[in-house]
Design an enzyme around this catalytic site. Structure first.
Site, PDB file in Angstrom:
ATOM      1  N   ASP A   1      32.217  16.781  33.965  1.00 33.64           N
ATOM      2  CA  ASP A   1      32.154  17.745  32.860  1.00 33.64           C
ATOM      3  C   ASP A   1      31.557  17.103  31.603  1.00 33.64           C
ATOM      4  OD1 ASP A   1      32.510  20.244  31.756  1.00 33.64           O
ATOM      5  OD2 ASP A   1      34.557  19.840  31.081  1.00 33.64           O
TER       6      ASP A   1
ATOM      7  N   ASN B   1      31.442  29.259  37.627  1.00 30.34           N
ATOM      8  CA  ASN B   1      30.187  28.901  36.951  1.00 30.34           C
ATOM      9  C   ASN B   1      29.081  29.951  37.117  1.00 30.34           C
ATOM     10  OD1 ASN B   1      30.638  25.331  37.542  1.00 30.34           O
ATOM     11  ND2 ASN B   1      31.070  26.504  35.693  1.00 30.34           N
TER      12      ASN B   1
HETATM   13  C1  IPE Z   1      34.424  22.495  35.940  1.00 28.36           C
HETATM   14  O1  IPE Z   1      33.780  22.416  34.702  1.00 28.36           O
HETATM   15  C2  IPE Z   1      33.415  22.779  37.015  1.00 28.36           C
HETATM   16  C3  IPE Z   1      32.474  21.704  37.306  1.00 28.36           C
HETATM   17  C4  IPE Z   1      32.483  20.512  36.786  1.00 28.36           C
HETATM   18  C5  IPE Z   1      31.473  22.030  38.289  1.00 28.36           C
HETATM   19  P1  IPE Z   1      33.698  23.680  33.744  1.00 28.36           P
HETATM   20  O2  IPE Z   1      33.009  23.225  32.519  1.00 28.36           O
HETATM   21  O3  IPE Z   1      33.085  24.823  34.446  1.00 28.36           O
HETATM   22  O4  IPE Z   1      35.227  24.002  33.485  1.00 28.36           O
HETATM   23  P2  IPE Z   1      35.925  24.776  32.279  1.00 28.36           P
HETATM   24  O5  IPE Z   1      35.179  26.053  32.095  1.00 28.36           O
HETATM   25  O6  IPE Z   1      35.848  23.910  31.075  1.00 28.36           O
HETATM   26  O7  IPE Z   1      37.347  24.965  32.729  1.00 28.36           O
HETATM   27  C1  IPE Z   2      29.544  20.195  33.799  1.00 26.78           C
HETATM   28  O1  IPE Z   2      29.100  20.189  32.496  1.00 26.78           O
HETATM   29  C2  IPE Z   2      28.510  20.698  34.763  1.00 26.78           C
HETATM   30  C3  IPE Z   2      28.832  21.991  35.368  1.00 26.78           C
HETATM   31  C4  IPE Z   2      29.900  22.695  35.157  1.00 26.78           C
HETATM   32  C5  IPE Z   2      27.858  22.527  36.271  1.00 26.78           C
HETATM   33  P1  IPE Z   2      29.213  21.497  31.584  1.00 26.78           P
HETATM   34  O2  IPE Z   2      27.955  22.269  31.732  1.00 26.78           O
HETATM   35  O3  IPE Z   2      30.444  22.231  31.859  1.00 26.78           O
HETATM   36  O4  IPE Z   2      29.256  20.839  30.167  1.00 26.78           O
HETATM   37  P2  IPE Z   2      30.129  21.313  28.918  1.00 26.78           P
HETATM   38  O5  IPE Z   2      31.557  21.314  29.366  1.00 26.78           O
HETATM   39  O6  IPE Z   2      29.642  22.682  28.533  1.00 26.78           O
HETATM   40  O7  IPE Z   2      29.851  20.284  27.877  1.00 26.78           O
HETATM   41 MG    MG Z   3      32.311  22.169  31.042  1.00 27.89          MG
END
Ligand code: IPE
Ligand code: IPE
Ligand code: MG
Length: 254
Positions: free
Chosen positions: A27, A75
């Protein structure tokens, strides 16, 4: 091409017991990019470099299973351009990595409802899974369109169906019955769960399987999580005493 574990990979010593199965919630890509006044996809692209480095490091440490949360069922709710950008990056990653996976003995597996992925991504995923099937060095599990609750619901429905048709007897159901109906059937539970990016939550990841995993949360955003940070996390795992309900004294005396 050789998939022999010892052929090209030099083992690295972490100084203590390494987990057998590491799961990572990768993340922080978006925020990493936003801090740099760049589009979110710039962060996802940098995140792919971290994936490469961590896969290689896990392999050299002798970790048997590495599960990476790459795309959750939730997602899909992101802007369409980000979703298609992520799918494109996944496709490029798989195309570029096949040779390295084979050289390093990395077997690709996936967990999640793959049928909903775009056809071109599904196609390269299935080909890579097939071509790396004989690799015995490490299993790389990509969690794609994965959600822990939907995984449990599917398992429960299938178990109920088998009970109804008579191939399973509800009175003899065990925890193993549930394990056997999850995407991770046949794999050990993760003993170490890492989440980068500063949030302290599971976000629907491996809800059943992490029941006794050691947890590690770090502020470091995924694109900055490289070999040095991974080794630090593994060292933290190595120092922990896992008691599984017993007392510390019981564990110390074996
Ligand atoms: C969790 O990250 C999913 C992945 C890393 C693929 P998210 O960024 O989607 O999670 P939330 O929305 O902060 O819970
Ligand atoms: C994790 O990084 C990747 C996926 C969930 C695909 P994020 O895209 O969630 O990054 P933040 O949390 O918005 O910084
Ligand atoms: Mg995220």
């Amino acid at each position: 091409m050789s998939s022999d574990k010892t052929a090209t990979v030099e083992k690295q010593d972490s100084g203590g017991p390494v987990p057998r199965h590491v799961a990572i919630i990768m993340d922080g890509n978006g925020r990493w990019a936003e801090e740099r006044h760049r589009p979110r996809l710039f962060g996802h692209r940098a995140g792919v470099d971290s994936v490469r480095e961590i896969v290689e490091c896990a392999r050299t440490l002798g970790i048997d299973f590495l599960t990476l949360y790459a795309f959750s069922t939730e997602n899909w709710n992101r802007p369409e351009g980000e979703v298609s950008g992520l799918m494109g990056l996944l496709k490029n990653y798989l195309q570029a990595e096949l040779t390295t996976m084979l050289r390093n003995g990395v077997r690709l597996q996936c967990i999640g409802l793959l049928q909903s992925l775009p056809d071109d991504v599904l196609d390269i995923l299935q080909r890579t899974i097939e071509e790396t099937r004989a690799c015995t060095g490490m299993t790389l599990n990509l969690a794609l369109n994965y959600g822990g609750r939907s995984e449990l619901l599917s398992a429960m429905k299938e178990i109920a169906r088998q009970c109804q048709e008579g191939s399973l007897d509800w009175q003899s159901l065990t925890e193993s019955t549930i394990n056997d109906h999850l995407f991770t059937a046949g794999q050990p539970d993760p003993d170490f769960l890492i989440r980068t990016g500063g949030e302290n939550r599971l976000s629907n990841f491996l809800l059943w399987q992490v029941s006794y995993a050691e947890l590690y949360f770090t502020e470091t955003k995924w694109p900055d999580f490289r070999k040095e940070q991974f080794l630090k996390a593994i060292e933290s795992f190595s120092r922990r005493q896992r008691r599984f309900g017993k007392t510390g004294a019981q564990i110390a005396t074996g």
